[in-house]
Scaffold this motif. Sequence first.
Motif, mmCIF file in Angstrom:
data_model
loop_
_atom_site.group_PDB
_atom_site.id
_atom_site.type_symbol
_atom_site.label_atom_id
_atom_site.label_comp_id
_atom_site.label_asym_id
_atom_site.label_seq_id
_atom_site.Cartn_x
_atom_site.Cartn_y
_atom_site.Cartn_z
ATOM 1 N N UNK A 17 1.262 12.501 -7.248
ATOM 2 C CA UNK A 17 0.646 10.879 -7.861
ATOM 3 C C UNK A 17 0.951 10.249 -8.750
ATOM 4 N N UNK B 121 -2.150 -1.242 -3.814
ATOM 5 C CA UNK B 121 -3.358 -0.664 -3.307
ATOM 6 C C UNK B 121 -2.561 0.975 -3.546
ATOM 7 N N UNK B 122 -2.610 1.806 -4.622
ATOM 8 C CA UNK B 122 -2.059 3.273 -4.075
ATOM 9 C C UNK B 122 -3.601 4.696 -3.535
ATOM 10 N N UNK B 123 -3.188 5.440 -2.822
ATOM 11 C CA UNK B 123 -3.288 6.661 -2.145
ATOM 12 C C UNK B 123 -3.046 7.465 -2.220
ATOM 13 N N UNK B 124 -3.294 8.526 -3.325
ATOM 14 C CA UNK B 124 -2.978 9.542 -3.669
ATOM 15 C C UNK B 124 -3.214 10.498 -2.664
ATOM 16 N N UNK C 111 4.209 3.986 -6.960
ATOM 17 C CA UNK C 111 2.923 3.787 -7.581
ATOM 18 C C UNK C 111 2.810 2.430 -8.458
ATOM 19 N N UNK D 139 1.181 5.919 0.147
ATOM 20 C CA UNK D 139 0.206 7.073 0.413
ATOM 21 C C UNK D 139 1.212 7.941 0.226
ATOM 22 N N UNK E 81 1.266 -1.118 0.000
ATOM 23 C CA UNK E 81 0.063 0.305 0.237
ATOM 24 C C UNK E 81 0.831 1.200 -0.167
#
Lengths: 263, 394
Positions: free
Chosen positions: B364, B374-377, B369, B360, B358
Motif C-alpha cells: 500500500x 484509482x489505487x487498488x491494494x 499510488x 494494483x 489504475x
Amino acid sequence: MRIIAIIKQVPDTTNVRINPETNTLMREGVESIINPFDMYAIEEALRLKERLGGEPETVVISMGPPQVETALRDAIAMGIDKAILLSDRKFAGSDTLATSYTLSAAIKKLGDYQLILAGKQAIDGDTAQVGPGVATWLGIPCSTYIRKIEEITKDEIIIERLMETGYDRISLKLPAVLTVVKELNEPRLPSLRGKMRAKKEEIIKWGFSDLGVEESMLGLNGSPTQVVKIFSPPPKKGGEKYEGNPTDSAQKIFDCLKTNKLI
Amino acid sequence: MGIEVIKDKCVGCGLCVKSCAYDAICLVEKLAVIDFNKCVLCGACVEACKFDAILIRKEEKSVSNLSQFSGILVVGEHRDGVIHHVTYELVSKARILADNLGVSVSCLIIGSGISQEDLNKVIFAGAEKIIKIDNDTCKYFNDELYSKIVTQVINEEHPEIVLTGATAEGRALIPLVAVALKTGLTADCTELAIDGERRLLLQTRPAFGGNIMATIICPNHRPQISTVRPKVMKIIFDEKRTGEIIDKSSISQTAKLMTILETVKEESTTGNIADADIIVSGGRGIGKPENFELLTHLAKLLNGAVGASRAAVDSGWIPYSHQVGQTGKTVGPKLYIACGISGAIQHQVGMRGSDFIVAINKDSSAPIFDIADLGIVGDLHEIIPEFIKILERN
C-alpha cells in the motif's frame, strides 16, 4: 580506423523533482551521469573493437562544460582508448543544430572514422536529434534505434533496427552513424586497471580555435530554436485508494472505468 | 557569454539557484552569481526570476526572406498499407493553426499503394492540398530516401511550418531534414499554438523526463519544424471539405548508402504500446513469465496492448519492445493499468502522461499510488481473474 562514441553528461533526471510549494526544480542530490543510452554506445564500441581483432581505435567525444571530463574518464575506465572534450564558452547554449555542427567538426578533425555511435536520445532533452544531425553534417548515412549489429566489414554494416511494430534489417555503407537502444548490450563495469588508467590518461581538449568552425553557427547564436518559457506540468495527484476482497476490488475497477467512460 | 545578472534588480532571493538543474548559480553577498563553466544557457533561471534580473542576450540575425515561406506542411506517415492516425491528428491541428495565420495546409504522403479512401480522410481533416508520392521504391521507410524527398518537397513548397508525428519514423526522419535545411527542430511537442503578433509557432514539450515543460520558438529560420506526439491532438473530420491531390510519384530520388533488407513484424499476440489507447502493464509483482498471459488476456478483452516495467523486461519475462519508462518507451494512453509495478520514478516518466491510471499492488506504500487515479491494494493474481470475469459477463 576509428570507432567513435559521442556521449553527453546529463543531470540524473530521476532525481530531479519539482518543489510543490515554489514550483521550481529541486536539484539537491542531482548527480551528473553519462546519459544511460550512451553507455550502450560506449559498450558497443568496445565490443566492436574486440570483434575486429583489436584493430580500430575507440574514441569518445563529448561537448559541454569542463566538468564533463569526469564522464570522459568514466568511459576510459570502461576501456575506451581516447577521449576528447569540446569545451568553449562559445559553445554554450547550443541547440541540436549547433551541437551536431560542433561535434561533426571535431569528428572531421579527428578523421579516419568508420563508425559513429550514440545513444538513441539523451534523458534530459529527449530530442533524439544530435545523432542524425551529425550524420547529415558529415554527409554519411544514419540509422536509429539499433538493437543488434549483425555484421561489420570495412565498408558495410548490417544491423537490426527496432521499429514500433517489429524490426528492420538494414545494410549501410560505412562510415555511418548509429543510435542505439538498451537491447543492444549490457554495459560492462570498469576494471581496476581501467580505473587506474582513467586517472592518468590525458583528455584531449578542443575549443573554438581548434575546430576551424564558423563562429556564427556555434552556441546560442548558432541555434535557431530558443526557449521562451519553462514551467512545471500540473502535478499529478493520487486519487482514490481502495482495499477489499478480490471480487469487490475487481467490481470497483469495473465501476470506476465505466463511470469514466474508459470501457 | 550571453548571460548576465543585473545587479540593481537582483534581490538575492535565490529562486534562480533553485531553478538551475546544472548547479551553475550561487548567491554571493545576496547577489546571484553565475558559474560560466557550468551554465548551458538553458534559460530556466530567466524564467524563475520574478524581478527580471537575469538576461540572456542573443545576437539577432536579420533574416530577410522569412516572408517567402507560407503555409503549413504535414509530413504524413503511411505504414503497413494505411495512413497512420497521427497524420489525421496533425492535419486537424494544422487546420486550426493555419486558420489562425490565414494560410493553407498541405500534406505530403510517401508510400506504396496509398488508398484513395485514406487520402480523402486527409482532406476531411483539413488539407487543401495533398502531395502524393506513391511508388514501389518508397514501400518501406528508408531514412536516406525519405529525407531526400522531404527536403526536396520543402524546398519546392516553402512552408513556414512543418509538422510530423513523433513516432519512430518521424523522429528518425525529420532531424536529417532539419539539419539539411539548417533550421530549428523541436521534438516531441504536446502543445502547439500561434503567437499572432509575431506569426510564430509556440512549441511546447516536456523535458527532464516530463518534470518540466518548455515552450520553444524558432524566430529567424524557416521552416519551423516540430514533431508531435501521437494521440495528443484531436482528429476533426469534416466531410464537406475538398482538396486537390498532386501526384509526384515520379520524383527521382534514390538511396545510395542505405538498403532495407527485410522488415519483420513482431505484433504476435499483443499490440504496439506506442499506439494503444489502453495499456495493461506488468512489473516485478507478476512473478513469472507465464503470468503475463493473464495480462495478455486482459489486454485483448480491452482491445489494448501489454506493457512492462524494466524489472519485468530485465528478468526476461517479456521482450524489450514492451518496456515503458526511461530506458524504454514513453506512452500516453487513455487508460494505463499498472499491475504489480511499484512505480519507480524511471517508470513514472514513461507513463505519467496517461489520461487515467489504475494501479494494483500488494504494497500500500508503493509510489505508483501517488500518481494513480484509482489505487487498488491487493493481490493482482486474485483481482485480475475476477476483473476478467466481470468484463466477460458484460
